[in-house]
Every structure is written in C-alpha cells, then in structure tokens.
Scaffold this active site. Sequence first.
Site, PDB file in Angstrom:
ATOM      1  CE  LYS A 212      39.852  41.636  -1.719  1.00  0.00           C
ATOM      2  NZ  LYS A 212      38.810  42.326  -2.475  1.00  0.00           N
ATOM      3  CB  CYS A 402      76.248  47.127  31.625  1.00  0.00           C
ATOM      4  SG  CYS A 402      75.398  47.485  33.159  1.00  0.00           S
ATOM      5  CG  HIS A 528      73.739  50.040  29.114  1.00  0.00           C
ATOM      6  ND1 HIS A 528      73.930  48.788  28.579  1.00  0.00           N
ATOM      7  CD2 HIS A 528      73.311  49.846  30.381  1.00  0.00           C
ATOM      8  CE1 HIS A 528      73.620  47.875  29.475  1.00  0.00           C
ATOM      9  NE2 HIS A 528      73.239  48.484  30.588  1.00  0.00           N
ATOM     10  CD  GLU A 530      74.428  49.725  25.110  1.00  0.00           C
ATOM     11  OE1 GLU A 530      75.538  50.193  25.433  1.00  0.00           O
ATOM     12  OE2 GLU A 530      73.840  48.840  25.768  1.00  0.00           O
TER      13      GLU A 530
HETATM   14  N1  GLN Z   1      73.178  42.369  35.913  1.00  0.00           N
HETATM   15  C1  GLN Z   1      74.144  43.398  36.112  1.00  0.00           C
HETATM   16  C2  GLN Z   1      73.742  44.364  37.203  1.00  0.00           C
HETATM   17  O1  GLN Z   1      72.609  44.414  37.596  1.00  0.00           O
HETATM   18  C3  GLN Z   1      74.416  44.144  34.805  1.00  0.00           C
HETATM   19  C4  GLN Z   1      73.205  44.824  34.255  1.00  0.00           C
HETATM   20  C5  GLN Z   1      73.345  45.214  32.803  1.00  0.00           C
HETATM   21  O2  GLN Z   1      74.183  44.707  32.084  1.00  0.00           O
HETATM   22  N2  GLN Z   1      72.515  46.118  32.348  1.00  0.00           N
HETATM   23  O3  GLN Z   1      74.561  45.089  37.712  1.00  0.00           O
END
Ligand code: GLN
Length: 571
Positions: A212, A402, A528, A530
């Site tokens: 449904k 980061c 990053h 990732e």
């Molecule tokens: N807050 C931190 C900066 O602005 C790291 C940012 C993050 O981890 N993406 O540099």
Amino acid sequence: MTSPVHRVPAGVAGATAGSPGQHRAKHIFVTGGVASSLGKGITASSLGRLLKARGLRVTMQKLDPYINVDPGTMNPFEHGEVYVTEDGGETDLDLGHYERFIDENLSQASNATTGSIYQAVLAAERRGDYLGRTVQVIPHITDEIKRRITRLGNHGTDVVITEVGGTVGDIEILPFLEAIRQFRNDVGRSNVCYVHVTLVPFIGPSGEQKTKPTQHSVTELRSRGIQPDAIVCRSEQPISDSLKRKISDLSDVPVAGVVNAPDAGNLYEIPLILHEEGLDDEVCRILGIEGACDTSAWEALVSRVEASTTPVKIGVVGKYVSLPDAYLSVAESLRHGGFAHRAKVELEWIQAEDVEGLLTEGRLRHLDGIVIPGGFGERGIEGKIAAAGYARENDVPCLGLCLGMQVMTIEYARNVLGLTGASSGEFDRSSPHKVIDLMDAQRHVVDMGGTMRLGTYPAKLRPGSQVAEAYGETLVYERHRHRYEFNPAYRSRFADTGFVCSGVSPDDRLVEFIELEGHPFWVGTQAHPEFKSRPDRPAPLFRALVGAALERAEGRRPHLLDVDALPVAGR
Ligand code: GLN
C-alpha cells in the site's frame, strides 16, 4: 597561499555534445517515496556503476529541496557530513556515494539546492534579466532547475543521473518534480527514464509485506504528472514474484521494471543485486541503450570485501559520534583500508567530550588504532588532545584529519615541547602559544566565509617519510576544508625533536602532513584524504593506518603482496 588545482571533473570532461536542441545525454531521474533514508543515493549510485560497466560515460547530481545555498553551513549532527569536491564545492554526502560508486570526480555543479536556485534567479532579477516580467516558480525557478540538469549533460556525457532529494509529497519538492516532468517533453521521451525508490514494509502482527505505501507514493508521483518507468522496492526480506506483479498492476509499471532491493550485507553488493533484478536492463531498454554489462570488476571487489574478515578495532574520537553519517567518508575510507588488507574494520564511535572516560576508564585501551577526524569549534577538543597523547605515548597507530592534525600538534606542543597553554587561535585567542592559527592573509578578513581553504591543493612529501611511503610518491593532491594552519613560527621548534613536517605546500609555507619519528604510525594531515578514497583504491593513509593497526593487533606484518596488488586513490 598556494592556488588550488581546479581540474575539469573527469565525468564531464571530453568532447562537447551538440547544441541544447540536439541532446546527446540520456537522463535518469531518481525520486523517493514513503520514507526518507531508504538508500536512494546508494540506489542511484549503484545504477550509475552498472551503466559505467556498460562502457557508458556517466555523471551524477543531487537536487536538494532545502533552502540553504549549500550544505556547508549545516550542522553535521543534523545533516551528516559535508562532502568536499575537487573544485572546493561543499556538497551533500550523497556525492560521496556517487564518487565512490561511479569512480568519477564530480564538481560543485553536481549539487543544487532550492537556495542556490533561488539565489541565481534572484540575482538575474536584480540585474534586470527578466525585463520587468513577474518572476514565478513556473517557469523561472523550474527553468533554472532544468538549466542545472542540462548543464551536466553538455560535456560528452552519455548518461546523467539526477537524484531528487526528499520524498514525494513534501511541499519543497514540487518545483523539482515539475521541472523533471517538463524535462521529458523538452528532450524527448526516449531520452528520459524515471526511477522511483519506495519501501515495502513488513508488518509483524499480520506477518505480511505491504504494498500500500508504494501504491500511495506512486499515486502521488503520478498526480504530479510523472509515471515511473521503474520502481525499486526496498524491503527487509526479499519480496515474492506475486508481490512484484501486484505492484506492477497497481502502478502501471511492467513487471520487469519492478525491482527488489532487500537489505544487503554490505553496501557494495547493491549494484550486483540490482543487476540481478534487471534494473539496468530495463533502464537501458527504456532509453534505447544497447550493449552488455560487464560486472566482473565489481564482482571481484565484492569478493574481496567478503574475504575481508580479520578483525581490527579502530576508534573514531569525535564530537558528532551520535550521528555516524557525520563521518561517513571517514568510515568508508577505513573500510576501504581494511579491504586492502583483507581486514574487517570494526568501528567504535568515541565521544570526545568525555575526557575523563576516555582516559581513566580506559575507553581507548582495547583499540588497535585511532582516528581523530575533522571538526569545527571548541567542543570535545580536550578529549581529542588526550586521545592523541594516549596514542603517542602508547605506540597506538593514530591518524589525525584536519582538526585531528591540529590537536596532535597542540598535544605535542604542550606535553613534549613544554609549551604550556598551547592551543589553536580557533579555541583560545589569548593562548601564549598559538601553534595553530590563521595565516596573516586571513587575519584581516572579517567575512569568515571567504577565508576557508577549500578544494584540492598539492603537497610535497619528504622522501623516505611514512607518508611518502604510504602514497608511493612525493607530490600528492588532497582536498581541504579549513581556515586554520600550522603556525610557521613554531616549525623549527617542533622539527628539532623528531616531530616531522613530512608534507608541505609546494612553496613550503604551509604544513600539510606531520608524523613522529620512531612511532609505528602517528600521522596527521591538514587535508581530508577520506574524500578521495574508493573501495578498490583506498586512500593511502587509511590503508597505512589499518596496516599499522593490524600489526599491533596481530603482532605480525600484513601480507604485503595483497596490499601492493591494489592501486591507491589520488592519482
Ligand atoms: N576547525 C579547523 C579549521 O578551521 C579544522 C577544520 C576541519 O577539520 N575541517 O582550521
């Protein structure tokens, strides 16, 4: 500051197609009904992978009905991760699924929100482009939506898959449904296919799967003028052929277009499940696309995933751990790192705000490895610093991403260099030792929105370092999203002590990677990585972290042959 490398996204590069009047690209629209979180993004990505396996050039995009201009300002607790593209777009996390499945780098053009569409229309209105006419949802907003869709198909792409966020029946989704309805007429019926993802729930007391909700959701879609060509029925358990026939009868979709996607053991199986159910065959039939699908490479990947059974425990110490989607790409990258070693990464989400628990209750003690992910703001910082210190002192493999790299730097400054009160300018403007700080150029900018370092930047790696070894090269490109940097004024003090700045910007001004001499793996990066990891090409640092964690877990080296057989992401 080093300038970013704005590459043409691979998926939309190459020969240009004809004028808008003679569209070459075929378009698939994926909508969702009944409930959110059905895995519409993964369904769309899986279809993209199957079309690529037919040798087609595929690109993807997400249309998001919310009003934020982009997800960059949205709280990860609510919205999950902000995914960053090569060209610095802050986009919806579904783009991460798209990139991981279709293995193409997308650009910010692959994510449009209601906010960004209105912004473009309003800017045109202010410029006087509408010549005094009344600006309306139809045709002006819908035309802008169609322009975004068309734009992606204009670069030699064979198929554009457009996922419409939200659920049919939502108020905000209406202009998008109207635009994709019109689109079929604009480009010709044989060039468009509508796929609708719904839920077939199992109702316990009656012991039955129910059609449904699917029926209602298709009715809603048809009331907007869209007749689906295929329906992907999500369910807990497989649905029977007779249920499929019932759905087919109720919705006017041929049985071949009623496809079942029961819950899968692992994400990467889904393209194969949909292929077995015939989804790509049906979509290609509708679009008049010929050719066979070669799923052998993906089957090999799935076999590798299934053979990844050696357990390894990795803790992610973060502040958004109550919503693991906030770290979606980190979690996927860790899994990819595991596949390379035939290891099954068991993730533990550890609340960084609980500093006491972290150390006194020994919450880290059983871990084989630790990841300290990115983030913004002060909450949870002391816990992350404590975790970095624990990993450093106890030889636990640790990867800082980061903000993670920044807290590793702060930890080392305080506890090894003896710089009492060391911190980041982000958390403590009056710290006597801001080992992490804004760079001069950023300090005077009042509008913080303009100061973020976003997108891909190159880094030179020190030959022989752990990071150079992990990457297998010394010039690498990774994506960034941050404002603060390692403070160059402190660099020499760190360098004298075995804390190695093992990757820097090509002009040597910015520290991009750090590591510790004599530690099995205590590595941080301002980037990053990732965002570039793919299931069959893990991001090098994640692969190396899992390798080091396995060594700790098993007291033996992983089989290097298995590891080397796989290429790495980022090339
Ligand atoms: N807050 C931190 C900066 O602005 C790291 C940012 C993050 O981890 N993406 O540099």
